[in-house]
Design an enzyme around this catalytic site. Structure first.
Site, PDB file in Angstrom:
ATOM      1  N   ASP A  21       2.310  -7.055   2.556  1.00  0.00           N
ATOM      2  CA  ASP A  21       0.972  -6.224   2.725  1.00  0.00           C
ATOM      3  C   ASP A  21       1.500  -5.341   3.565  1.00  0.00           C
ATOM      4  OD1 ASP A  21      -1.600  -5.619   2.936  1.00  0.00           O
ATOM      5  OD2 ASP A  21      -2.282  -7.020   4.488  1.00  0.00           O
ATOM      6  N   HIS A  27       0.897  -1.219   0.080  1.00  0.00           N
ATOM      7  CA  HIS A  27       0.091   0.191  -0.035  1.00  0.00           C
ATOM      8  C   HIS A  27       0.913   1.185  -0.047  1.00  0.00           C
ATOM      9  CE1 HIS A  27      -3.745  -2.582   0.844  1.00  0.00           C
ATOM     10  NE2 HIS A  27      -2.733  -3.358   1.487  1.00  0.00           N
TER      11      HIS A  27
END
Length: 426
Positions: free
Chosen positions: A306, A63
């Protein structure tokens, strides 16, 4: 012509599961030669004895937060953190503001990537408009703009018919669907794994079934459509077994595990540190063991971080109110070495395969290779380097890590992208 000669390293080849001492000559952007004792004039030499050279690592789940959440991370800081961690390529999730759900937004992101990124960045488009789960996003036009997959990561696609259509439509463009497997009705307002430690702490629980019922659904849809689904951040024993059984049946399903899900159990939540709050939550000891077994037997194809950075003030609140996520790019190699390689779960070639060859294959990238004529994307790892995790030293804006002050072993010391050294701590 710029030349760089890397001498005396142990070259890790994930394709044939071997480690061999060789030199690597880089000329401009390409690997010109891989051989023993290369001799060449007018070249910059670097002695990498007792170090590992691996194909440039690929993180297919990060992200980067831009656009819209630049206080958490930017393309510049996120890719600098990736370079420090040894990743020469990352795929960025679409849960930005606005959500990356149309061609113009992907094109705008690609412009920013060209300006600011120090590693290769591949955008992932949303499955549904606004990641709201109600109507398919513009998958076809986003494919033309350069996305490598679609995902509503952070949100589940609760409507099974929408997910079935997404698999069929994305399949027309050879795009994998990356699924955030969570039944949000079962998760409710939960923040930690349902088990002994949720009872002890009194924190609201998320049952393992919230992941497993959606993994089962998506496997059924992949079987029906014969289009590939990739399960993001798998975390439970039951989910691993579902994928294992599906693969035996020839169903096109792959999955990934994160370093924090094979390094920590839900006992960590007893500290009430919001650095332990992740989505899916840290699971039981039995689940962690199942993740390691899945990595060892090949059920789990990929290790992905992640990477989910947050501003310090956002995490510095009560557990219930903190956002989910760990800043994972800069600790990944050490955790893989400490938890998997040193313990015999995976060899270095096997671990590197899950960080290069496999994610490249799933995303359709011509990367993850160390061979003559290939683009010079590579990382140099010192497996013996012991260091203490100090979040203040992170390049990422996100200092949120549950590994603060822990001593880990193994670290990336140099990263080469397209023939250029973009990180060097040798």
């Amino acid at each position: 012509m710029s030349k760089l000669l890397l001498k005396g390293a142990e070259v890790v080849n994930p394709g044939n599961n071997e480690i061999k001492q060789q030199d690597i000559l880089i000329e401009d952007e390409e690997i010109a030669k891989i051989a023993s004792n290369i001799k060449v004039e007018d070249v910059k030499k670097m002695d990498l004895s007792n170090k590992l050279i691996v194909p440039g690592l690929i993180d297919m789940h990060v992200h980067l937060r831009e656009p819209g959440f630049e206080h958490k991370e930017t393309i510049a800081t996120g890719t600098q953190a990736a370079a420090k961690g040894g990743f020469t390529s990352v795929a960025c999730m679409p849960n930005t503001n606005p959500v990356l759900d149309k061609e113009t937004l992907i094109e705008g992101l690609n412009q920013k990537i060209a300006e600011d990124a120090v590693v290769n960045v591949y955008p992932i488009g949303a499955i549904t408009k606004g990641s709201q789960g109600k109507e398919l996003a513009e998958i076809g036009s986003m494919s033309q703009a350069g996305i490598v997959a679609v995902s509503d990561d952070g949100n589940a696609v609760m409507n099974s018919e929408i997910m079935r259509l997404a698999l069929k439509y994305a399949g027309d463009f050879d795009l994998p669907v990356i699924s955030h497997c969570e039944d949000e009705n079962l998760s409710g307002d939960g923040v930690v794994h349902e088990g002994y430690y949720s009872t002890v702490t009194g924190l609201d629980p998320i049952p393992a079934s919230s992941e497993e019922v959606m993994v089962a659904r998506d496997i059924a849809l992949a079987r029906e459509t014969n289009n590939p689904v990739h399960i993001a951040h798998i975390s439970t024993k039951g989910a691993v077994q579902l994928v294992r059984d599906a693969k035996k049946q020839g169903i096109p399903v792959t999955c990934e595990a994160t370093p924090h899900h094979f390094s920590l159990t839900d006992q960590a939540i007893t500290s009430f540190s919001t650095a332990t709050k992740v989505h899916p939550p840290l699971r039981s000891k039995e689940d962690v063991q199942a993740i390691k077994e899945g990595l060892e037997d090949g059920t789990i194809d990929v290790i992905a971080t992640d990477h989910a950075p947050h501003a310090t003030e956002e995490k510095d609140v009560e557990y219930d109110y903190a956002p989910f996520g760990i800043s994972g790019l800069e600790t990944a190699i050490a955790l893989i070495n400490t938890e998997l390689v040193e313990t015999g779960v995976l060899s270095w070639p096997q671990a590197v395969e899950k960080l290069t060859t496999n994610p490249a294959s799933i995303l359709g990238l011509d990367e993850g290779k160390l061979k003559e004529g290939a683009v010079a994307n590579l990382s140099v790892i010192d497996p013996d380097y012991k260091w203490e995790v100090k979040p203040k030293d992170f390049v990422s804006k996100g200092k949120n890590t549950p590994f603060a002050d822990e001593e880990l072993k193994g670290q990336n010391i140099m990263t080469v992208v397209n023939g250029e050294i973009v990180y060097n701590n040798k």
